[in-house]
Design an enzyme around this catalytic site. Structure first.
Site, PDB file in Angstrom:
ATOM      1  N   LEU A  35       0.850  -1.186   0.000  1.00 34.25           N
ATOM      2  CA  LEU A  35       0.000   0.000   0.000  1.00 34.25           C
ATOM      3  C   LEU A  35       0.879   1.227   0.000  1.00 34.25           C
ATOM      4  O   LEU A  35       1.877   1.285   0.717  1.00 34.25           O
ATOM      5  CB  LEU A  35      -0.865   0.003   1.257  1.00 34.25           C
ATOM      6  CG  LEU A  35      -1.805  -1.190   1.400  1.00 34.25           C
ATOM      7  CD1 LEU A  35      -2.333  -1.247   2.815  1.00 34.25           C
ATOM      8  CD2 LEU A  35      -2.936  -1.079   0.415  1.00 34.25           C
ATOM      9  N   ASP A  36       0.505   2.217  -0.817  1.00 36.52           N
ATOM     10  CA  ASP A  36       1.309   3.443  -0.818  1.00 36.52           C
ATOM     11  C   ASP A  36       0.733   4.485   0.125  1.00 36.52           C
ATOM     12  O   ASP A  36       1.342   5.478   0.415  1.00 36.52           O
ATOM     13  CB  ASP A  36       1.436   3.995  -2.236  1.00 36.52           C
ATOM     14  CG  ASP A  36       0.098   4.454  -2.775  1.00 36.52           C
ATOM     15  OD1 ASP A  36      -0.917   3.935  -2.271  1.00 36.52           O
ATOM     16  OD2 ASP A  36       0.069   5.311  -3.663  1.00 36.52           O
ATOM     17  N   LYS A  37      -0.481   4.271   0.585  1.00 36.97           N
ATOM     18  CA  LYS A  37      -1.092   5.244   1.477  1.00 36.97           C
ATOM     19  C   LYS A  37      -1.663   4.527   2.667  1.00 36.97           C
ATOM     20  O   LYS A  37      -2.517   3.659   2.513  1.00 36.97           O
ATOM     21  CB  LYS A  37      -2.211   5.990   0.757  1.00 36.97           C
ATOM     22  CG  LYS A  37      -1.677   7.012  -0.216  1.00 36.97           C
ATOM     23  CD  LYS A  37      -2.788   7.667  -0.951  1.00 36.97           C
ATOM     24  CE  LYS A  37      -2.223   8.651  -1.957  1.00 36.97           C
ATOM     25  NZ  LYS A  37      -3.068   8.733  -3.132  1.00 36.97           N
TER      26      LYS A  37
END
Lengths: 342, 572
Positions: free
Chosen positions: A305-307
């Site tokens: 996940l980037d966020k």
């Protein structure tokens, strides 16, 4: 948001599904499921045979009661398959409806021409209307800030955990329905008609999700259709075999054998399974765009996940405090709170 | 009795002992690694040069199929005319006549496709020339065709993301020079030592004990018998096949021949393991196949030992089991074992008349051929099994909620579609052909043909039905054994079985090769914790269940009207 559990068979859904299980008997609908379609044809033939035995003295096709029983069993099988599919569909629709209801109930403070405020339901907002929001309010629909500046928690939509600043003028002026104002106050002009906002499109996804077949479903349909064809041949060739053995086999026996052989259970429940999968995901507040997404989810080994906000509530939250030895726990918590409060 | 059982166990044990090292050897031959058998290289190079093929060029799966089908067509044309005009060709000391066109059509197809369904009797239907240069030649090349197809599959499963799958001519030639010829020489040698003839003299005349004169047909038999067993061909030199004392003189030759029947099909399963460096997979496949095989053998031996209940009802003891149609020198157990060996492997040679075996043995022999993937024919056996692996992987993948994959390649709609068609083909051919036959027999029994359909069957009732069902099953399973008792040398049977033979041979080669070609071109996904493993007992069990359930559902109605009806109709 909390996980919502619904009872397996709510009364209104059952009534709707029951009607649907008859409506779905239409051949055009049945054709989408080749296995059940062959069962339907068998049922029709059995109906004719039953009528024939009722009004004819010819006993070669077995008694009226026997044929009627076979017909009824087949008919119930068909209804059950349709019912399973209908109830799965109805549950998906009910979820979407409840989401939409929730949205419609969000209050909006409409700014009238004279500058006074009037609280209405957000579904009543039209394009071009302006509404007013201040700290703590949920933004009712998509729009553009015409006046003011606010920090907004957009984590529910974008996954960004830190609040963002939105202000009138420039390219950072748009707000999205479903996000929350954290500080200050803004006046927003509605940019879309009802039903076209971001949230509306998401709800539409939930509803329309079941309409496309997944790759595995397509492959499985091929396999099941293949098996059905084999067993059709098994039954048809039985006729010359029986002729050779000087045995007569009644039409009812042929059809019963055929229906027993073909994969009716999986064939009948196939579409219900797909819908049920997405329904389960929805109960855990996961919105799946399509059955394909559910399938892909099964193959996931590692999730990147980037966020952080995508999977969190978008705010920091302490779940436990572990003081070092010799430190008083309550003093420690107070210190932490002071630091966090900045 | 226990000596007989020991003989059966020893036969199977020896087969297994030989099959494992042979499998390792075969894997090395196909990999083209350096090996002591490289002294064949000059011979092979000479063959390539003579035939004008390039054996180093990598081929795609489509090019493989093109090469395979073209060469098969060439053989077909050559064989057809050789059989038609065999009376005008040399090496015909007994003056046998040429075959009729429909018989030649059937014979040549059945030998080109490795089936060896024989609607003639070798003593009078062929000459020494056609026995050697048509029948025996085809027994080598048709076996090698199947093996080359399997080697292609090996490459496709090993290489990562590739379009090309090795070279067909290399696999084909090596199968003959390095595997089939050396083994055949060995087996033929043992047979000659034990008394099988290998001569170009015509019939010999002998005076029997009662003083009568008898003509005994002989000929160059030993060489042909060796390859007919090793290459799962099964077409005998003599009409009664390996029940004939000159084809199978004693218990030792019987063991050697029975081992030869099973040897290469089992060795190829191990070769898969050695080739892919995945021995667990090979053992899983072997386990499934062997479970089926042992169950069938045990069932057949029990049925034969119990004897014929009709004879028992007359108060006659049968201490040797049911001996009708069997050879005294071989006994009931060895005959039952052979009967199952020859049907699981699509070999089709017989050492006892299957027509005369008890109905339960008949059921098992037919079921063997209906399953057609427990060991199976050389090369093609695993190709059939591969289809079930694909379907199994797909179903199991759905059950655990993963995208189905086999050895790291995703199995998608296209592969499933091909696998479904191939799995469907077998019951389709058997049932439809048998339906046409029984329809013709029942409704057009008096058709004005040379042999009237009503006169096809030696026995009325369920046994007659079994005769027709067996004939079609044997053709579709590429087996070639006959239930006999069926008047099969006539236009109807020659034509119908010929058609079944073509379809049942080439489609099950084309299908798996197409699948493997598609799979080989895909990206390989490394195995993770959630990957469905195909080399475990669980997956083996699933495949086994899938194979049996599919066969049972498709064929039980037909079997119930044939051998099973006969069984329940007998005295109990």
């Amino acid at each position: 948001m909390s996980t919502k559990t619904t009872s397996l068979f709510p009364r209104e859904l059952v009534r709707e599904a029951f009607t649907q299980s008859f409506v779905k008997l239409a051949p055009r609908t049945m054709l989408r499921n080749p296995v059940m379609f062959t069962v339907e044809i068998g049922t029709l033939i059995m109906l004719l045979v039953t009528l024939y035995t009722a009004f004819s003295s010819d006993g070669s096709q077995g008694s009226f009661g026997y044929n009627l029983t076979v017909f009824l069993v087949l008919f119930v099988t068909l209804l059950f398959a349709n019912f399973a599919e209908a109830i799965a569909e109805a549950r998906g629709k009910a979820q979407a409806a409840s989401l939409r209801k929730l949205r419609a109930d969000t209050p909006a403070r409409l700014k009238l021409a004279d500058g006074s405020l009037k609280t209405i339901r957000s579904s009543e907002l039209r394009k071009g209307d302006t509404f007013f929001c201040e700290a703590g309010d949920a933004i009712p629909t998509d729009g553009e800030i015409v006046q003011g500046l606010a920090s907004i928690d957009e984590s529910a939509i974008t996954g960004e955990s830190a609040p963002v600043i939105r202000e009138a003028g420039g390219d950072r002026s748009s707000v999205t329905g479903g996000t929350r104002v954290l500080s200050d106050r803004i006046t927003v002009k509605v940019t879309g008609e009802p039903g076209t906002s971001f949230l509306d499109r998401m709800i539409a996804l939930v509803e329309g999700a079941s309409r496309q077949k997944t790759p595995n479903e397509i492959a499985l349909t091929i396999l099941l259709a293949g098996f059905t064809l084999v067993f059709l041949i098994v039954c048809v060739t039985l006729k010359p075999f029986a002729d050779y053995a000087n045995t007569t086999i009644t039409i009812a026996s042929f059809i019963s054998l055929f229906v027993c052989l073909i994969p009716t259970t999986i064939g009948g429940l196939l579409s219900a399974i797909g819908i049920a999968g997405m329904d389960r995901a929805l109960q855990a507040n996961v919105i799946t765009k399509s059955g394909r997404a559910v399938e892909t989810a099964g193959d996931v080994d590692v999730l990147l996940l980037d966020k952080t906000g995508t999977i969190t509530i978008g705010n920091r939250k302490a779940t436990a405090f572990h003081p070092a030895p010799g430190i008083d726990k309550s003093a420690f918590i107070k210190t932490c709170a002071r630091v966090a409060g900045g | 009795m226990n000596t007989e059982l020991l003989g059966v166990i020893a036969t199977y044990g020896l087969t297994l002992l030989l099959a494992i090292p042979l499998g390792r050897y075969i894997a090395r031959v196909y990999k083209g690694e350096k090996h002591w058998s490289d002294f064949f290289l000059p011979v092979e190079r000479a063959i390539y040069r003579l035939s004008g093929v390039d054996a180093t060029k990598e081929m795609t799966w489509k090019q493989h199929l093109k090469a395979l089908l073209t060469i098969n067509l060439v053989w077909f044309v050559y064989g057809f005319f050789a059989l038609l005009f065999q009376d005008k060709l040399p090496l015909n000391p007994d003056g046998n006549a040429g075959q009729t066109p429909d018989l030649a059509f059937n014979t040549v197809i059945s030998f080109v496709v490795n089936c060896n369904l024989q609607h003639y009797s070798g003593e009078s239907g062929l000459t020494y020339f056609t026995q050697l240069f048509v029948v025996m030649y085809f027994q080598f090349v048709s076996a090698a065709t199947g093996m080359a197809a399997l080697a292609t599959l090996f490459v496709g499963l090993r290489e990562r993301t590739t379009q090309t799958l090795g070279n067909f001519w290399m696999f084909f030639t090596r199968s003959i020079t390095r595997i089939l010829i050396p083994l055949s020489l060995l087996v033929a040698f043992i047979l000659v030592v034990r008394g099988t003839p290998m001569t170009f003299d015509g019939r010999s005349t002998v005076t029997t004990l009662e003083g009568a004169e008898q003509q005994i047909t002989q000929g160059p038999a030993a060489g042909m018998i060796a390859i007919k067993q090793l290459g799962t061909n099964g077409g005998g030199f003599f009409g009664v096949n390996s029940a004939h004392p000159l084809e199978n003189p004693d218990y030792l030759t019987n063991m050697v021949e029975n081992i030869s029947i099973l040897l290469i099909p089992i060795a190829l399963v191990f070769a898969l393991g050695f080739y892919l460096k995945n021995r667990r997979l090979a053992w899983t496949v072997f386990g499934v196949m062997t479970t089926g095989f042992i169950l069938f053998v045990a069932g057949s031996i029990t049925a034969e030992r119990n004897g014929n209940t009709e004879i028992a009802a007359m108060g006659i003891a049968q201490p040797m089991g049911s001996m009708e149609g069997k050879e005294i020198r071989l006994g009931a157990d060895a005959s039952a074992m052979w009967g199952i060996s020859t049907t699981v492997t699509s070999n089709g040679s017989v050492n006892a008349m299957h027509d005369s075996m008890t109905p339960l043995s008949g059921t098992l022999q037919m079921l063997d051929m209906m399953v057609n993937s427990f060991y199976g024919g050389v090369g093609v056996g695993f190709l059939n099994y591969f289809i079930f692996i694909i379907i199994g992987v797909f179903i199991a993948g759905l059950m655990v909620g993963r995208t189905p994959e086999f050895l790291g390649r995703k199995v998608e709609a296209r592969e499933v579609k091909i696998a479904t068609i191939i799995a469907l083909l077998h019951p389709f051919l058997i049932l439809v052909a048998t339906a046409i036959a029984s329809y013709t027999n029942t409704h057009h029994g008096d058709a004005a043909w040379t042999v009237q359909p009503a006169n096809w069957l030696n026995n009325p009732g369920p046994h007659g039905f079994s005769e027709m069902l067996y004939e079609n099953t044997s053709s579709a399973a590429n087996n070639g054994s006959g239930f006999e008792g069926l008047g099969d040398n006539n236009f109807f049977w020659n034509f119908v079985t010929g058609l079944v033979l073509i379809l049942a041979r080439y489609l099950p080669i084309i299908g798996p090769l197409a699948i493997v070609g598609l799979l080989a071109a895909k990206k390989v996904i490394p195995a993770g914790g959630g990957t469905l493993r195909t080399d475990t007992g669980t997956f083996g069990g699933l495949t086994f269940a899938l194979i049996l359930i599919l066969a049972a559902l498709s064929f039980f109605p037909a079997l119930a009207l044939g051998p099973l009806a006969e069984y329940f109709g007998m005295a109990h």
